[in-house]
Motif scaffolding. Sequence first.
Motif, PDB file in Angstrom:
ATOM      1  N   SER A 108       0.827  -1.336  -0.005  1.00 11.15           N
ATOM      2  CA  SER A 108       0.137  -0.065   0.006  1.00 11.15           C
ATOM      3  C   SER A 108       0.898   1.227   0.051  1.00 11.15           C
ATOM      4  O   SER A 108       0.502   2.280  -0.663  1.00 11.15           O
ATOM      5  CB  SER A 108      -0.771  -0.062   1.216  1.00 11.15           C
ATOM      6  N   ALA A 111       2.201   1.660  -3.624  1.00  7.00           N
ATOM      7  CA  ALA A 111       1.274   1.654  -4.768  1.00  7.00           C
ATOM      8  C   ALA A 111       0.386   2.930  -4.332  1.00  7.00           C
ATOM      9  O   ALA A 111      -0.220   3.334  -5.211  1.00  7.00           O
ATOM     10  CB  ALA A 111       0.266   0.426  -4.802  1.00  7.00           C
ATOM     11  N   CYS A 113      -2.423   3.422  -2.581  1.00  8.80           N
ATOM     12  CA  CYS A 113      -3.707   2.891  -2.426  1.00  8.80           C
ATOM     13  C   CYS A 113      -4.280   2.820  -1.022  1.00  8.80           C
ATOM     14  O   CYS A 113      -3.886   2.339  -0.206  1.00  8.80           O
ATOM     15  CB  CYS A 113      -3.953   1.593  -3.190  1.00  8.80           C
ATOM     16  N   ARG A 115      -6.978   1.003  -0.449  1.00 14.35           N
ATOM     17  CA  ARG A 115      -7.607  -0.439  -0.161  1.00 14.35           C
ATOM     18  C   ARG A 115      -6.726  -1.240  -0.928  1.00 14.35           C
ATOM     19  O   ARG A 115      -6.148  -1.136  -1.785  1.00 14.35           O
ATOM     20  CB  ARG A 115      -8.950  -0.500  -0.586  1.00 14.35           C
ATOM     21  N   ALA A 225      -4.067  -3.242  -5.950  1.00 15.18           N
ATOM     22  CA  ALA A 225      -4.094  -1.852  -5.205  1.00 15.18           C
ATOM     23  C   ALA A 225      -5.513  -1.490  -5.789  1.00 15.18           C
ATOM     24  O   ALA A 225      -5.817  -1.630  -7.079  1.00 15.18           O
ATOM     25  CB  ALA A 225      -3.179  -1.007  -6.017  1.00 15.18           C
ATOM     26  N   LEU A 226      -6.359  -1.086  -4.945  1.00 13.68           N
ATOM     27  CA  LEU A 226      -7.713  -0.589  -5.259  1.00 13.68           C
ATOM     28  C   LEU A 226      -8.055   0.974  -4.657  1.00 13.68           C
ATOM     29  O   LEU A 226      -7.344   1.082  -3.655  1.00 13.68           O
ATOM     30  CB  LEU A 226      -8.782  -1.637  -4.493  1.00 13.68           C
ATOM     31  N   ALA A 227      -9.002   1.532  -5.406  1.00 14.66           N
ATOM     32  CA  ALA A 227      -9.109   3.110  -4.923  1.00 14.66           C
ATOM     33  C   ALA A 227     -10.164   2.881  -4.010  1.00 14.66           C
ATOM     34  O   ALA A 227     -10.878   2.012  -3.623  1.00 14.66           O
ATOM     35  CB  ALA A 227      -9.764   3.582  -6.350  1.00 14.66           C
TER      36      ALA A 227
END
Length: 227
Positions: A108, A111, A113, A115, A225-227
């Motif tokens: 995290s 990246a 990110c 989440r 990696a998620l927004a």
Amino acid sequence: MMTTTIAEERGELASPPAKMGSSTRLVTELADLAELASPEVSVCVLRRRIDPDVEGFVRGWLLPQPFVETLLVDPGAPDLSALAAGAPPSPGREAFLQDVRWLISLFSDLAGCPRVGVRLARLTRPMCPRLHVDRVAVRLVTTYVGPGTEWAEHAAVRRDRLGHGASGLPDEGSGVLRAGARLGRMAPFDVGLLKGEAWPGNRGRGAVHRSPPGTGSRVVLTLDALA
């Protein structure tokens, strides 16, 4: 989060220096993962020694049973209890969960990110047997037991032979690899960071990789990696 290097924590062996023009970086220091930001780099692999407590838990508890567990977590306070559901308390169980927590925190941070998508699975066959690229920004992959993910150098690949361009042929017969090209392979516990096609400015240079051939069992962790 760890502040010492992997070499200090796990007694890591030195990696060979990257070749000039290589799209891969093999590193043993956490700080060197910053190489991933270089436009020419598609694959960054942090070499780690096997942690015997973690390996013992994975072999004893996770490897004998089929499972696929997916989670969406907050990197600051990830609830990972589902990854070791039913396992009795033990040093190995806690060491495994701590390792996953550390990987999530590391990923995290790199990246940027809010989440992280977590997938832990025991695999008995190659899930992605052909060389391909991912339509993501970046993905982390670690194999706890079994052979690790294989990858190809950017210059070793004919990208027009990926996917449908292979005409259904296996990699060894499709011409996707240029003459004399050899694949790299991650070792157990290595941390692989694979840039995808959605990384800013990386279209046409996504990391080309595949599951290792064979039918042996593996336990593999991937992070997205998620927004």
